[in-house]
Design a protein around this motif. Structure first.
Motif, PDB file in Angstrom:
ATOM      1  N   MET A   1      91.803  14.287  21.803  1.00 39.80           N
ATOM      2  CA  MET A   1      90.850  13.913  20.789  1.00 39.80           C
ATOM      3  C   MET A   1      89.710  13.141  21.435  1.00 39.80           C
ATOM      4  SD  MET A   1      92.962  12.992  17.306  1.00 39.80           S
ATOM      5  CE  MET A   1      93.027  11.298  17.640  1.00 39.80           C
ATOM      6  N   PRO A   2      88.473  13.563  21.130  1.00 36.52           N
ATOM      7  CA  PRO A   2      87.338  12.828  21.688  1.00 36.52           C
ATOM      8  C   PRO A   2      87.142  11.479  20.996  1.00 36.52           C
ATOM      9  CG  PRO A   2      86.574  14.655  20.355  1.00 36.52           C
ATOM     10  CD  PRO A   2      88.063  14.757  20.417  1.00 36.52           C
ATOM     11  N   GLU A   3      86.468  10.583  21.685  1.00 38.74           N
ATOM     12  CA  GLU A   3      86.158   9.254  21.159  1.00 38.74           C
ATOM     13  C   GLU A   3      84.650   9.153  20.990  1.00 38.74           C
ATOM     14  OE1 GLU A   3      86.218   5.422  23.569  1.00 38.74           O
ATOM     15  OE2 GLU A   3      88.138   5.367  22.510  1.00 38.74           O
ATOM     16  N   CYS A   4      84.218   8.691  19.834  1.00 38.01           N
ATOM     17  CA  CYS A   4      82.791   8.556  19.544  1.00 38.01           C
ATOM     18  C   CYS A   4      82.143   7.617  20.556  1.00 38.01           C
ATOM     19  CB  CYS A   4      82.600   8.035  18.125  1.00 38.01           C
ATOM     20  SG  CYS A   4      80.874   7.842  17.657  1.00 38.01           S
ATOM     21  N   SER A   5      81.008   8.036  21.100  1.00 40.42           N
ATOM     22  CA  SER A   5      80.304   7.229  22.093  1.00 40.42           C
ATOM     23  C   SER A   5      79.652   5.995  21.483  1.00 40.42           C
ATOM     24  CB  SER A   5      79.220   8.070  22.782  1.00 40.42           C
ATOM     25  OG  SER A   5      79.803   9.154  23.448  1.00 40.42           O
ATOM     26  N   PHE A   6      79.463   5.985  20.163  1.00 46.37           N
ATOM     27  CA  PHE A   6      78.807   4.854  19.514  1.00 46.37           C
ATOM     28  C   PHE A   6      79.807   3.872  18.917  1.00 46.37           C
ATOM     29  CE2 PHE A   6      76.481   2.730  16.075  1.00 46.37           C
ATOM     30  CZ  PHE A   6      75.405   2.248  16.790  1.00 46.37           C
ATOM     31  N   CYS A   7      80.712   4.359  18.056  1.00 46.53           N
ATOM     32  CA  CYS A   7      81.610   3.432  17.356  1.00 46.53           C
ATOM     33  C   CYS A   7      83.017   3.385  17.958  1.00 46.53           C
ATOM     34  CB  CYS A   7      81.688   3.782  15.872  1.00 46.53           C
ATOM     35  SG  CYS A   7      82.517   5.339  15.505  1.00 46.53           S
ATOM     36  N   LYS A   8      83.296   4.199  18.952  1.00 51.48           N
ATOM     37  CA  LYS A   8      84.579   4.231  19.673  1.00 51.48           C
ATOM     38  C   LYS A   8      85.748   4.683  18.793  1.00 51.48           C
ATOM     39  CE  LYS A   8      82.478   2.561  23.223  1.00 51.48           C
ATOM     40  NZ  LYS A   8      81.677   3.516  23.932  1.00 51.48           N
ATOM     41  N   LYS A   9      85.449   5.394  17.720  1.00 50.80           N
ATOM     42  CA  LYS A   9      86.483   5.901  16.820  1.00 50.80           C
ATOM     43  C   LYS A   9      86.964   7.264  17.323  1.00 50.80           C
ATOM     44  CE  LYS A   9      86.725   7.607  12.106  1.00 50.80           C
ATOM     45  NZ  LYS A   9      85.934   7.818  10.888  1.00 50.80           N
ATOM     46  N   TYR A  11      88.339  10.999  16.715  1.00 50.56           N
ATOM     47  CA  TYR A  11      88.204  11.961  15.630  1.00 50.56           C
ATOM     48  C   TYR A  11      88.721  13.324  16.068  1.00 50.56           C
ATOM     49  CZ  TYR A  11      83.983  13.529  18.058  1.00 50.56           C
ATOM     50  OH  TYR A  11      83.109  14.011  18.996  1.00 50.56           O
ATOM     51  N   GLU A  12      88.993  14.173  15.096  1.00 52.31           N
ATOM     52  CA  GLU A  12      89.533  15.509  15.361  1.00 52.31           C
ATOM     53  C   GLU A  12      88.442  16.436  15.903  1.00 52.31           C
ATOM     54  OE1 GLU A  12      92.750  16.412  15.037  1.00 52.31           O
ATOM     55  OE2 GLU A  12      93.205  14.353  14.489  1.00 52.31           O
ATOM     56  N   ILE A  13      88.837  17.478  16.581  1.00 60.13           N
ATOM     57  CA  ILE A  13      87.923  18.404  17.252  1.00 60.13           C
ATOM     58  C   ILE A  13      86.938  19.115  16.313  1.00 60.13           C
ATOM     59  CG2 ILE A  13      87.882  20.643  18.480  1.00 60.13           C
ATOM     60  CD1 ILE A  13      88.262  18.318  20.319  1.00 60.13           C
ATOM     61  N   PRO A  14      87.311  19.665  15.159  1.00 58.70           N
ATOM     62  CA  PRO A  14      86.292  20.403  14.392  1.00 58.70           C
ATOM     63  C   PRO A  14      85.173  19.527  13.835  1.00 58.70           C
ATOM     64  CG  PRO A  14      88.408  20.492  13.273  1.00 58.70           C
ATOM     65  CD  PRO A  14      88.612  19.772  14.566  1.00 58.70           C
ATOM     66  N   LEU A  27      77.960  12.987  25.526  1.00 55.17           N
ATOM     67  CA  LEU A  27      78.043  12.021  24.437  1.00 55.17           C
ATOM     68  C   LEU A  27      78.731  12.674  23.252  1.00 55.17           C
ATOM     69  CD1 LEU A  27      74.424  10.552  24.520  1.00 55.17           C
ATOM     70  CD2 LEU A  27      76.479   9.561  25.510  1.00 55.17           C
ATOM     71  N   TYR A  28      79.730  12.008  22.699  1.00 57.39           N
ATOM     72  CA  TYR A  28      80.438  12.490  21.524  1.00 57.39           C
ATOM     73  C   TYR A  28      80.075  11.607  20.344  1.00 57.39           C
ATOM     74  CZ  TYR A  28      83.434  14.810  24.952  1.00 57.39           C
ATOM     75  OH  TYR A  28      83.909  15.570  25.976  1.00 57.39           O
ATOM     76  N   PHE A  29      79.783  12.207  19.189  1.00 54.99           N
ATOM     77  CA  PHE A  29      79.481  11.455  17.979  1.00 54.99           C
ATOM     78  C   PHE A  29      80.342  11.965  16.839  1.00 54.99           C
ATOM     79  CE2 PHE A  29      75.471  11.307  20.404  1.00 54.99           C
ATOM     80  CZ  PHE A  29      75.397   9.937  20.566  1.00 54.99           C
TER      81      PHE A  29
END
Length: 64
Positions: A1-9, A11-14, A27-29
């Motif tokens: 699961m990727p981690e948001c680059s801004f809020c560090k949450k 989240y699921e792939i889709p 960068l993941y958002f």
């Protein structure tokens, strides 16, 4: 699961959006809210809604 680059949450792939910058950085958002705040130059740990969501996650993990 990727981690948001801004809020560090996490989240699921889709969901979310992935940016690949010209220098090779990825960068993941998790939402458009995170993407727009990052584009404006804001820092995630200084934004109130990110700090509040981090406390909620901490408290929910502590209860378990």
């Amino acid at each position: 699961m990727p981690e948001c680059s801004f809020c560090k949450k996490q989240y699921e792939i889709p969901r979310g959006l992935t940016f690949v910058l010209p220098n090779g950085e990825i960068l993941y958002f998790c939402s458009s809210k995170c993407r727009k705040n990052n584009k404006m130059g804001r820092i995630g740990k200084k934004v109130n809604w990110v700090r509040k969501s981090g406390k909620e996650n901490f408290m929910s993990n502590k209860i378990k």
